[in-house]
Scaffold this motif. Structure first.
Motif, PDB file in Angstrom:
ATOM      1  N   ALA A 127      -8.788  -4.975  -1.375  1.00 53.74           N
ATOM      2  CA  ALA A 127      -7.706  -3.987  -1.291  1.00 53.74           C
ATOM      3  C   ALA A 127      -6.538  -4.355  -2.192  1.00 53.74           C
ATOM      4  N   GLY A 128      -6.298  -5.649  -2.409  1.00 53.08           N
ATOM      5  CA  GLY A 128      -5.104  -6.066  -3.143  1.00 53.08           C
ATOM      6  C   GLY A 128      -3.864  -5.901  -2.272  1.00 53.08           C
ATOM      7  N   GLY A 129      -2.723  -6.311  -2.793  1.00 55.68           N
ATOM      8  CA  GLY A 129      -1.474  -6.191  -2.038  1.00 55.68           C
ATOM      9  C   GLY A 129      -1.312  -7.304  -1.013  1.00 55.68           C
ATOM     10  N   GLY A 168      -1.099  10.036  -1.264  1.00 57.89           N
ATOM     11  CA  GLY A 168      -0.747   8.801  -0.556  1.00 57.89           C
ATOM     12  C   GLY A 168      -1.809   8.258   0.364  1.00 57.89           C
ATOM     13  N   GLY A 169      -1.343   7.701   1.478  1.00 60.46           N
ATOM     14  CA  GLY A 169      -2.241   7.042   2.435  1.00 60.46           C
ATOM     15  C   GLY A 169      -2.233   5.538   2.260  1.00 60.46           C
ATOM     16  N   THR A 170      -1.213   5.021   1.560  1.00 57.39           N
ATOM     17  CA  THR A 170      -1.132   3.586   1.282  1.00 57.39           C
ATOM     18  C   THR A 170       0.306   3.093   1.509  1.00 57.39           C
ATOM     19  N   THR A 171       0.453   1.772   1.577  1.00 60.62           N
ATOM     20  CA  THR A 171       1.803   1.210   1.721  1.00 60.62           C
ATOM     21  C   THR A 171       2.623   1.489   0.454  1.00 60.62           C
ATOM     22  N   LEU A 175       7.086   4.211  -2.296  1.00 58.26           N
ATOM     23  CA  LEU A 175       7.586   5.138  -3.319  1.00 58.26           C
ATOM     24  C   LEU A 175       8.367   6.277  -2.652  1.00 58.26           C
ATOM     25  N   ALA A 176       7.846   6.779  -1.540  1.00 55.94           N
ATOM     26  CA  ALA A 176       8.525   7.869  -0.818  1.00 55.94           C
ATOM     27  C   ALA A 176       9.911   7.411  -0.363  1.00 55.94           C
ATOM     28  N   ARG A 177       9.981   6.184   0.177  1.00 56.45           N
ATOM     29  CA  ARG A 177      11.289   5.667   0.628  1.00 56.45           C
ATOM     30  C   ARG A 177      12.242   5.549  -0.552  1.00 56.45           C
ATOM     31  N   ARG A 178      11.697   5.097  -1.676  1.00 52.80           N
ATOM     32  CA  ARG A 178      12.521   4.846  -2.858  1.00 52.80           C
ATOM     33  C   ARG A 178      13.104   6.124  -3.450  1.00 52.80           C
ATOM     34  N   ILE A 179      12.338   7.226  -3.433  1.00 57.34           N
ATOM     35  CA  ILE A 179      12.835   8.434  -4.106  1.00 57.34           C
ATOM     36  C   ILE A 179      13.442   9.447  -3.137  1.00 57.34           C
ATOM     37  N   LEU A 187     -20.940  -4.284  18.955  1.00 56.97           N
ATOM     38  CA  LEU A 187     -19.707  -4.090  18.189  1.00 56.97           C
ATOM     39  C   LEU A 187     -18.513  -4.124  19.137  1.00 56.97           C
ATOM     40  N   ARG A 188     -17.519  -4.940  18.767  1.00 57.45           N
ATOM     41  CA  ARG A 188     -16.266  -4.927  19.515  1.00 57.45           C
ATOM     42  C   ARG A 188     -15.176  -4.410  18.578  1.00 57.45           C
ATOM     43  N   LEU A 189     -14.362  -3.480  19.084  1.00 59.30           N
ATOM     44  CA  LEU A 189     -13.316  -2.886  18.249  1.00 59.30           C
ATOM     45  C   LEU A 189     -11.969  -3.462  18.600  1.00 59.30           C
ATOM     46  N   LEU A 190     -11.207  -3.696  17.577  1.00 63.38           N
ATOM     47  CA  LEU A 190      -9.850  -4.220  17.732  1.00 63.38           C
ATOM     48  C   LEU A 190      -8.947  -3.226  17.021  1.00 63.38           C
ATOM     49  N   GLN A 191      -8.076  -2.541  17.765  1.00 58.98           N
ATOM     50  CA  GLN A 191      -7.204  -1.557  17.111  1.00 58.98           C
ATOM     51  C   GLN A 191      -5.890  -2.208  16.733  1.00 58.98           C
ATOM     52  N   ALA A 192      -5.572  -2.216  15.435  1.00 59.60           N
ATOM     53  CA  ALA A 192      -4.327  -2.837  14.967  1.00 59.60           C
ATOM     54  C   ALA A 192      -4.012  -2.307  13.581  1.00 59.60           C
ATOM     55  N   ARG A 193      -2.729  -2.292  13.267  1.00 54.88           N
ATOM     56  CA  ARG A 193      -2.264  -1.861  11.937  1.00 54.88           C
ATOM     57  C   ARG A 193      -1.506  -3.031  11.319  1.00 54.88           C
ATOM     58  N   GLY A 194      -1.788  -3.346  10.034  1.00 56.48           N
ATOM     59  CA  GLY A 194      -1.105  -4.456   9.375  1.00 56.48           C
ATOM     60  C   GLY A 194       0.368  -4.176   9.195  1.00 56.48           C
TER      61      GLY A 194
END
Ligand code: NAP
Length: 251
Positions: free
Chosen positions: A200-202, A9-12, A17-21, A169-176
């Motif tokens: 990335a697609g999706g 894993g490591g992806t949405t 899939l984990a939620r589904r099964i 470099l400026r860092l912006l911490q965020a999760r989609g």
């Protein structure tokens, strides 16, 4: 006995899939994460974390844990893990399916320059200083230390560990997932004049591509690496049907 399934894993998609099964009595899944994120999202199925130790390590894991099937739902750019999965499944005879997210397609108003890898992306920024939005993983940032004339805004889930980072470099911490209006605002407010992205697609991170299109911004798009795959599945439903096809009846 339920079918013992290893999900890489490591992806949405892997989480979906984990939620589904979760709770499916025909399946006994385990989700594998590389351990890159210190605070991963909670998962509804048993999870293991960390590398297996190459192909040999994965072969050992498949045998010791009695794995009956593997679903490779890793990110399209995680090509080493996928190569190992193909080799280990071939050696053990364990069936392998890959959940592959379709690529984003270029639209008429997209200003994409497709490059082979992160090094080529850094070079293609050119000699004149630019304001660059880096939408990449933290393991990719050090490459831009080789092009120190640019100002970089990098959005990441976690802070990078490397010391060799670009000076400006400026860092912006965020999760989609991210919203298109917010993405446009960010690019405008930061006076960004070029974006570097993986294909990335999706849907979770597509808003930045739409925002770049709306603002007429160029995007340096790093092409997908070649990933070997077993049986290719386009979505979670196809994976579930494939697993049920392998699962013994009447459990
Ligand atoms: P990679 O280059 O293909 O793999 C490097 C090594 O990390 C593998 O050989 C394996 O170590 C370990 N590994 C990778 N994925 C694993 C997993 N799901 N479970 C256990 N071990 C794993 O991978 P990567 O590009 O560094 O990506 C690492 C993780 O981040 C993956 O789970 C991927 O789905 C996720 N991710 C990657 C990206 C990206 O842009 N590359 C973006 C979003 C999420 P061993 O050889 O020791 O087994």
């Amino acid at each position: 006995m339920p079918l013992r399934v290893l999900i890489l894993g490591g992806t949405t998609e892997a989480s979906a899939l984990a939620r589904r099964i979760a709770g499916d009595t025909q399946l006994a899944p385990v989700l594998s994460l590389a351990g890159r994120t210190t605070n991963p999202q909670p998962q509804p199925i048993p999870t293991r974390t960390g590398g297996f130790g190459g192909i040999e390590g994965l072969v050992r894991f498949l045998r010791s844990d009695g794995i009956d099937a593997v679903i490779d739902a890793t990110h399209p750019y995680a090509d080493q893990m996928s190569t190992h999965a193909v080799a280990a499944c071939r050696e053990t005879g364990v069936p392998l399916a890959s959940l592959v997210r379709p690529e984003w397609q270029r639209h008429a108003h997209d200003r994409w320059q497709v490059v082979a890898d992160t090094e080529a992306a850094a070079k293609s920024l050119g000699p004149a200083p630019r304001r660059v939005f880096l939408s990449l993983g933290r393991q990719d940032l050090h490459v831009f230390a080789g092009a120190p004339q640019h100002h970089y805004l990098a959005r990441l889930i976690e802070r990078p560990e490397q010391t060799a980072l670009p000076p400006d470099l400026r860092l912006l911490q965020a999760r989609g997932p991210f919203d298109r209006a917010d993405e446009e605002r960010l690019l405008r407010d930061e006076h960004i004049d070029v974006m570097v992205s993986k294909n990335a697609g999706g849907t979770a991170t597509y808003a930045k591509i739409e925002a770049a299109r709306a603002l007429g911004l160029p995007v340096i798009m790093i092409a997908r690496p070649h990933k070997p795959a077993g049986t290719v599945m386009a979505d979670v439903d196809a994976c579930v049907a494939w697993l049920h096809g392998l699962a013994p009846r009447g459990v």
